[in-house]
Scaffold this motif. Structure first.
Motif, PDB file in Angstrom:
ATOM      1  N   ASP A   1      53.051  88.226 -12.976  1.00  0.00           N
ATOM      2  CA  ASP A   1      52.281  88.916 -11.959  1.00  0.00           C
ATOM      3  C   ASP A   1      51.406  89.966 -12.587  1.00  0.00           C
ATOM      4  O   ASP A   1      51.777  90.641 -13.543  1.00  0.00           O
ATOM      5  CB  ASP A   1      53.222  89.565 -10.927  1.00  0.00           C
TER       6      ASP A   1
ATOM      7  N   ASP B   1      51.239  79.742  -4.052  1.00  0.00           N
ATOM      8  CA  ASP B   1      51.998  80.978  -3.990  1.00  0.00           C
ATOM      9  C   ASP B   1      53.467  80.558  -3.995  1.00  0.00           C
ATOM     10  O   ASP B   1      53.803  79.389  -3.785  1.00  0.00           O
ATOM     11  CB  ASP B   1      51.630  81.823  -2.764  1.00  0.00           C
TER      12      ASP B   1
ATOM     13  N   GLU C   1      53.834  94.413  -0.070  1.00  0.00           N
ATOM     14  CA  GLU C   1      53.846  92.992   0.264  1.00  0.00           C
ATOM     15  C   GLU C   1      54.980  92.653   1.233  1.00  0.00           C
ATOM     16  O   GLU C   1      55.997  93.322   1.248  1.00  0.00           O
ATOM     17  CB  GLU C   1      54.062  92.234  -1.056  1.00  0.00           C
TER      18      GLU C   1
END
Ligand code: BGC
Length: 727
Positions: free
Chosen positions: A71, A259, A474
């Motif tokens: 990430d 994702d 998130e």
């Protein structure tokens, strides 16, 4: 002997023995075809899905490496365990934390975006990553979206200009950028299933351009699909979005990565453009079982369909071809550099971007800069003065080698002043995804704050949001537009005892400001990463003149925001569907066209000096479709300090067959000027950029007639309007 033959053949193919010129795409394609011929179906499928949280298999018998991802987009995330989300507890994985992408966007400076990409790419490379999962370019549609801080604001032109150099910087290191989340993941609430409906115009004019620029100008090597659905099909395997638009129309030759856990169907994943499936649980969705990676949609289920003849093996070959192409650009390119980590150069880049992204929103009677030599007592109040902001927020969390807090930065720079500090309020500590209620007593925190506010010459209130669940985080959206944790009440108490109060607002989103007329100054400081406190002190002290500009509009109240003007179906949807009813009128396009005054306009930000823009001209008055409009002007720094100003050009189609926004950003340039200095500036706008997306013809259309070019220093502060004609 046979093995030796294969090893020599493979070495030639992957380029350790240079038989062909490494970079010619023809020879690369040839090599790829040769490799694919050597692979079994199982080996090919293994390359198309995860083998762990952040990697996919190579082909060990042929020396083909695994792909390792990490990430981003603000730094290279700490190592995660093989099968679950816990940290792997390595001790060599602390990184430089760069400012959040909202801050980068606020610099309006593509050169800084390149520096950002280069530095983070070097860190990714040093950590042996092949794909960096970032940057994100989902458009800022509502201030409640928990992930806006990871994106580049509300304007497609700005996001396009900023994303391209970031990609170039990362990929120069032989690391693929992975631009996310393709597309329409504009809220976190219900992100895993909500079906977004919107007009073709809004899709093409607002939500797609930054992705298109990433592909066509950035030459990005991978893209991450979004969790949500578009027109009833999940975005990671969406015939229209992936096969047609991304791969056919834009000729994207890279890899579409899901994702995590965003795949939902084997046949669709196989046929509608997905290349690599990653997951949250080891079954590809959310739970785990033995040998679970074999249960991924693109693993055994796809193998069975191929063996049954339902799907042709060439479908997998096409995916493997893309994956190998990415590998020849990354981990099979033996000329790629080695990268570097945590260098002074990287901290300097982080600090420079942070300085240039901070936006001065209000500055009554030149409250800022604060003179470090003459100021006696400063009360620093607020939890965000000391809270680490590189932790939390979801997948963009970072384990940074250092994070200078705002308080530390202020203490260091204002060493001659007496710095008092009180927390004032508490949000409670957070663990990933949830907030643990605080045991701290709100009353005693407040009375401590009031006590020091009374004693000080000035109060710096360092508050805002944080990276907890339901804040800038998130997984879900904010629950309210106002500041949380009782900050508004606390501020009104502080203002009763000390009116010399300024706000240092740490957030990735706009917030409600009921106290705006009472505070002396406001600095919007985002999440700034490792060098946060230093950069904040640079601006507050005047060592650096602020030049950041808002990459999104601050509405006065939530209902003034376009997405929130059409009730629940527009935001957050009815649980199944959602309609983007505001259509193309996102952000300032809405405020300007509907004449709704924002609290702070897109493109707005103050400086400690003044600028004068004069002599605005276009090179011609009448243009043809293939022309480029050259706008020139003079800009002078008329104040006493050197500084930077952002010249912005907005366009309006005076008479159009369709609704067009009152203003659309089509050009900008940041200029650095010493006190008294003047410069001539030129901004070029291709005439074809004035087109709109015609949803009847499904193509861009330029209408002839008059256009207004508005030159200013924010979407609201237009200094000159010039009219031109397009023939
Ligand atoms: C996020 C992605 C991230 C991935 C891997 C997902 O939940 O939406 O942005 O890259 O997790 O951590």
């Amino acid at each position: 002997m046979k093995n030796l033959f294969f090893i020599i053949l493979l070495s030639i193919l992957i380029g350790t023995i240079p038989l062909f010129a490494q970079n010619s795409s023809e020879s690369m394609d040839q090599k790829i075809e040769e490799i694919i011929k050597q692979l079994s179906l199982k080996e090919k499928l293994d390359m198309c899905h995860a083998q762990s949280k952040f990697s996919s298999k190579g082909v060990p018998r042929l020396g083909i490496p695994e792909i390792w991802m990490s990430d981003g987009p603000h730094g290279v995330r700490a190592e995660i365990a093989w099968d679950d989300w816990s940290h792997a507890n390595w001790t060599n994985d602390s990184c430089t934390a760069f400012p959040a992408l909202t801050c980068l966007a606020a610099t309006f400076n593509p050169e800084l975006s390149y520096k950002y990409g280069k530095a983070i790419g070097e860190e990714a490379r040093y950590r042996k990553k092949d794909i960096l999962l970032g940057p994100g370019v989902n458009i800022y549609r509502t201030p409640l979206n928990g992930r806006n801080f990871e994106y580049m604001g509300e304007d497609p032109y700005l996001a396009s200009k900023m994303v391209v150099p970031y990609i170039h910087g990362v990929q120069e290191n032989g690391v693929a950028a992975c631009v996310k989340h393709y597309v329409l993941n504009n809220q976190e609430h219900w992100r895993d299933h909500i079906n977004v409906e919107l007009s073709d115009r809004a899709l093409y004019e607002i939500y797609l351009p930054a992705f298109k620029a990433a592909v066509q100008e950035g030459n990005v090597w991978s893209i991450m699909g979004a969790y949500n659905q578009y027109r009833g099909q999940y975005c990671c395997h969406n015939e229209l979005l992936v096969n047609k638009i991304l791969k056919r129309d834009w000729e994207f030759d890279g890899v579409l990565v899901t994702d995590w856990g965003a795949t939902h169907d084997t046949k669709q994943a196989a046929l509608y453009g997905l290349d690599i499936e990653m997951g949250t649980g080891t079954d590809g969705l959310t739970s785990s079982s033995k040998n679970a990676y074999d249960n991924y949609y693109l693993a055994n289920p796809l193998r069975k369909m191929i063996e049954n003849g339902e799907i042709d093996e060439s479908v997998v070959d096409e995916k493997v071809k893309r994956i190998l192409r990415l590998m020849f650009r990354t981990n099979m390119d033996n000329s790629r550099p080695f990268g570097s980590m945590n260098s002074q150069e990287h901290f300097d880049v982080a600090r420079e971007i942070a300085q240039e992204g901070i936006v001065l929103l209000k500055n009554e009677n030149n409250f800022f800069p604060i003179d470090p030599e003459t100021t006696k007592t400063i009360a620093v109040i607020g939890e965000n003065a000391t809270r680490m902001m590189t932790i939390g927020g979801g997948s963009s969390e970072l384990k940074t080698i250092h994070e200078i807090s705002p308080l530390e930065g202020i203490q260091k720079r204002f060493a001659n002043a007496k710095i008092l500090h009180a927390m004032g309020y508490s949000s409670g500590p957070s663990a990933y995804g949830r907030v643990i209620p605080s045991k701290l007593n709100a009353d005693s925190l407040q009375s401590e704050a009031i006590k020091i506010a009374k004693q000080a010459d000035m109060v710096l209130f360092v508050g805002g949001l944080n990276k907890n669940h339901h804040q800038d985080c998130e997984g879900d959206d904010r629950l309210q537009f106002s500041l949380p944790f009782g900050q508004d009440e606390l501020l009104s108490e502080i203002l009763k005892v000390n009116q010399n109060t300024a706000i240092v607002l740490v957030s990735g989103n706009a917030v409600k400001m009921p106290w705006i007329s009472k505070v002396k100054a406001i600095a919007q400081v985002w999440y700034l990463g490792s060098e946060a406190g230093n950069a904040i002190a640079d601006i507050l002290s005047g060592d650096v003149n602020p030049s950041g500009k808002l990459p999104f509009t601050f509405p006065v109240k939530l209902e003034d925001n376009a997405a929130h003007s059409f009730g629940e179906i527009s935001y957050p949807g009815d649980g199944v569907n959602q309609e983007y009813k505001e259509d193309i009128l996102v952000g300032y396009r809405w405020h300007d066209t509907k004449n709704i005054k924002p609290l702070f306009a897109f493109g707005y930000g103050l400086s400690y000096t003044d600028f004068e823009i004069t002599n605005v001209k276009t090179d011609k008055k009448i243009y043809q479709e293939e022309d480029v409009i050259s706008i020139t002007c003079e800009i002078k720094n008329t104040g006493n300090l050197s500084g930077k100003e952002l010249i912005q050009v907005y366009v309006n189609d005076v008479k159009s067959s369709v609704l067009r926004p009152l203003k659309e950003l089509k050009g900008f340039k940041k200029v650095s000027l010493n006190s008294g200095e003047s410069k001539s500036i030129q901004i070029d706008i291709p005439v074809k950029d004035l087109a709109f997306f015609d949803d009847k013809k499904m193509n861009w259309k330029l209408e002839t007639g008059q256009f207004k070019l508005m030159i200013g220093t924010s979407s609201k502060n237009i200094i000159n309007t010039t009219k031109i004609d397009v023939e």
